[in-house]
Scaffold this active site. Structure first.
Site, PDB file in Angstrom:
ATOM      1  CE  LYS A 261      -3.124   2.539   3.113  1.00  0.00           C
ATOM      2  NZ  LYS A 261      -3.767   2.520   4.451  1.00  0.00           N
ATOM      3  CG  ASP A 266      -5.551   8.067   4.802  1.00  0.00           C
ATOM      4  OD1 ASP A 266      -6.415   8.698   4.154  1.00  0.00           O
ATOM      5  OD2 ASP A 266      -5.812   7.054   5.478  1.00  0.00           O
ATOM      6  CE  LYS A 273      -6.305   8.609   8.231  1.00  0.00           C
ATOM      7  NZ  LYS A 273      -6.772   7.366   8.871  1.00  0.00           N
ATOM      8  CG  ASP A 284      -1.978   5.179   5.280  1.00  0.00           C
ATOM      9  OD1 ASP A 284      -1.867   4.152   5.986  1.00  0.00           O
ATOM     10  OD2 ASP A 284      -3.039   5.499   4.725  1.00  0.00           O
ATOM     11  CG  ASP A 343      -9.782   7.077   7.166  1.00  0.00           C
ATOM     12  OD1 ASP A 343      -8.752   7.193   6.471  1.00  0.00           O
ATOM     13  OD2 ASP A 343      -9.745   7.006   8.411  1.00  0.00           O
ATOM     14  CD  GLU A 345      -6.839   5.272   2.613  1.00  0.00           C
ATOM     15  OE1 GLU A 345      -5.672   4.987   2.929  1.00  0.00           O
ATOM     16  OE2 GLU A 345      -7.751   5.422   3.458  1.00  0.00           O
ATOM     17  NE  ARG A 347     -10.715  -1.200   3.966  1.00  0.00           N
ATOM     18  CZ  ARG A 347     -11.254  -1.314   5.180  1.00  0.00           C
ATOM     19  NH1 ARG A 347     -12.408  -1.952   5.332  1.00  0.00           N
ATOM     20  NH2 ARG A 347     -10.652  -0.809   6.235  1.00  0.00           N
TER      21      ARG A 347
END
Length: 496
Positions: A261, A266, A273, A284, A343, A345, A347
């Site tokens: 990833k 993020d 968030k 991230d 959030d 995202e 996946r």
């Protein structure tokens, strides 16, 4: 930096391991004779300790030409393991680094036991040394640059020099690859965009003669990478699909697919968030860093394996064009996804990354991602969460993690879990069924794209960074899973 020798040439700085109830022999006996029995007396008086991980510093007489001897306690030899060896070396080299020593000799044979042969001790030495002396790169006007750095480490041994040197080289590759991953994760998001990450990967490919492909936005649109493109919609930075190919066999078969990833920052998107959760989200892309660190190790060691590294990369931002809750997108696989949480995202980009890896020959898959806060609640900050669809392949990953000192713990994916991610009136899947079993829901979602390909998901949200320093380095990025992926690549046995 690391080299093996069968000669002890009056080093200024010397490192010696001590087992409990051990006697001086070999080089240590020779050294004791030169010191007129000084070591024997120190042991007798209790001025140096053989207790596990205890570092003792000794200042020998000036006539010896030595300035300092470091003793590191190894504990009981019967309880001593490869992992213990690495920790002991890390602790002593952390002290050596603090004392600004530049040239060090290690009496390697004092770290050897029945469970830890000389080549393994050499591996532990170089790997742990590099991890322990790593420093975070800062961007201050007057950067705190070290005025003296460790320049050379000599492993003095009576064992086979070629085997010891080979062990040093392997450990150095593992240590440097992990540190490279750390440096990437520590970089601010404005200095490491998807474009920057792609450039780094291209440089790595050029150095190690990997095949490299960087897919641009228009190519993604043509292929239908709806997951990665949806996450990128709110950003002014273009997305990148980074692909590295290492072929260590004559035929492109039994391919290990590594998917990382690569969310370079993020915000959470419109499911934004909180202010306490958004700081630190430069990390991230920890999964991407792990994969690139592993590829560096693979490039150094050249195992007879085939590896396909795939890194979907973008940031997750907010704008009038950004992905919204209730949107429905079409992934590269053709499966449609209802967005319930922007959030969730990671996946989405992994879905396209996994599909792309499968389309290009991956026989088995490991994805690595800083994916969920839920895994931290479940397992804390020292254990990586793992999920799988294939028990035998999972065992290979678990053994690799154990050997690397990067523990993982398997979480279940049941048929009920799969039904929850398939529960949508609007699409084939939803990307966030709810908070209950959050880490498992993320894994179950990704598993929908792995399908029947043997797959292991590693959620490193809790382990990608450390809040405080350890003997293996400072607070900040850990480079976790770079070593596990590299060990897996070296040890992988395809199922027949």
């Amino acid at each position: 930096m690391f080299y093996a020798s069968d000669q002890l040439r009056h080093p200024e700085t010397l490192v010696i391991g001590l087992f409990q109830k051990s006697t001086l022999n070999g080089f240590t006996k020779e050294l004791d004779d030169k010191l007129d029995g000084h070591l024997t007396q120190l042991l007798k008086d209790g001025d140096v300790s053989a207790k596990r991980n205890r570092v003792s510093k000794v200042y020998p007489p000036a006539a010896t030409g030595m300035k300092r001897i470091y003793f590191i306690g190894l504990g009981r030899e019967a309880d001593y393991s490869f992992e213990d060896t690495k920790e002991c070396f890390a602790r002593v080299f952390q002290q050596v680094h603090q004392d600004k020593k530049q040239e060090v000799s290690v009496l390697l044979d004092t770290f050897v036991s029945g469970e830890v042969p000389a080549a393994d001790a050499a591996h532990a030495l170089s790997e742990s040394c590099l991890l322990a002396v790593y420093e975070v790169q800062d961007y201050k006007h007057k950067s705190n640059e070290p005025d003296q750095e460790l320049k050379s480490v000599c492993a003095v041994t009576e064992e086979d020099l070629r085997e010891v040197q080979a062990g040093l080289n392997v450990g150095a590759a593992y240590g440097q690859g992990t540190n490279s991953a750390r440096t990437l994760v520590n970089m601010p998001g404005n200095m490491l965009t998807a474009t920057d990450l792609a450039s780094y990967a291209a440089e790595l490919a050029a150095k190690y003669d990997f095949e490299c492909e960087i897919l641009e936005k228009d190519e993604m649109e043509e292929l239908g990478m709806g997951g990665l493109l949806a996450v990128n919609k709110g950003s002014s930075e273009p997305p990148k699909m980074i692909v590295l190919k290492y072929q260590g066999k004559d035929q492109w078969e039994d391919v290990i697919g590594l998917v990382g990833k690569g969310i370079t920052f993020d915000t959470g998107g419109y499911s934004i968030k909180p202010k306490t959760g958004i700081v630190g989200m430069k990390s991230d892309m920890g999964g991407a860093a792990s994969v690139l660190g592993a590829m560096e190790i693979i490039g150094e060691l050249r195992p007879e394996q085939n590896v396909l590294a795939v890194i979907p990369s973008t940031d997750n931002m907010i704008s009038s064009d950004a992905m919204k809750p209730d949107d429905v997108i079409v992934s590269l696989s053709g499966k449609t996804i209802e967005i319930l949480n922007t959030d969730a995202e990671g996946r989405l980009v992994l879905a396209d990354g996994i599909t792309y890896a499968k389309q290009h020959g991956a026989s088995v898959l490991v994805d690595v991602a800083t994916l969920t806060g839920g895994v931290i609640v479940a397992l804390g900050n020292e254990m990586t969460g793992a999920m799988t669809n294939h028990a035998a392949f999972y065992e290979q990953v678990a053994e690799s993690a154990k050997e690397s000192g990067e523990p993982i713990w398997q979480l279940p994916i049941t048929e009920k879990d799969k039904k929850r991610v398939r529960n949508s009136q609007m699409a084939d899947l939803n990307n966030s069924p709810g908070r209950e079993g959050h880490a498992i829901m993320a894994g179950a979602f990704i598993g929908e794209f792995a399908e029947n390909t043997p797959w292991v998901h590693l959620d490193i949200a809790g382990t990608a960074t450390a809040n405080k320093a350890t003997c293996f380095g400072p607070a900040g990025a850990t480079g976790v899973m770079a070593r596990t992926l590299a060990v897996l690549t070296e040890r992988f046995t395809p199922e027949r």
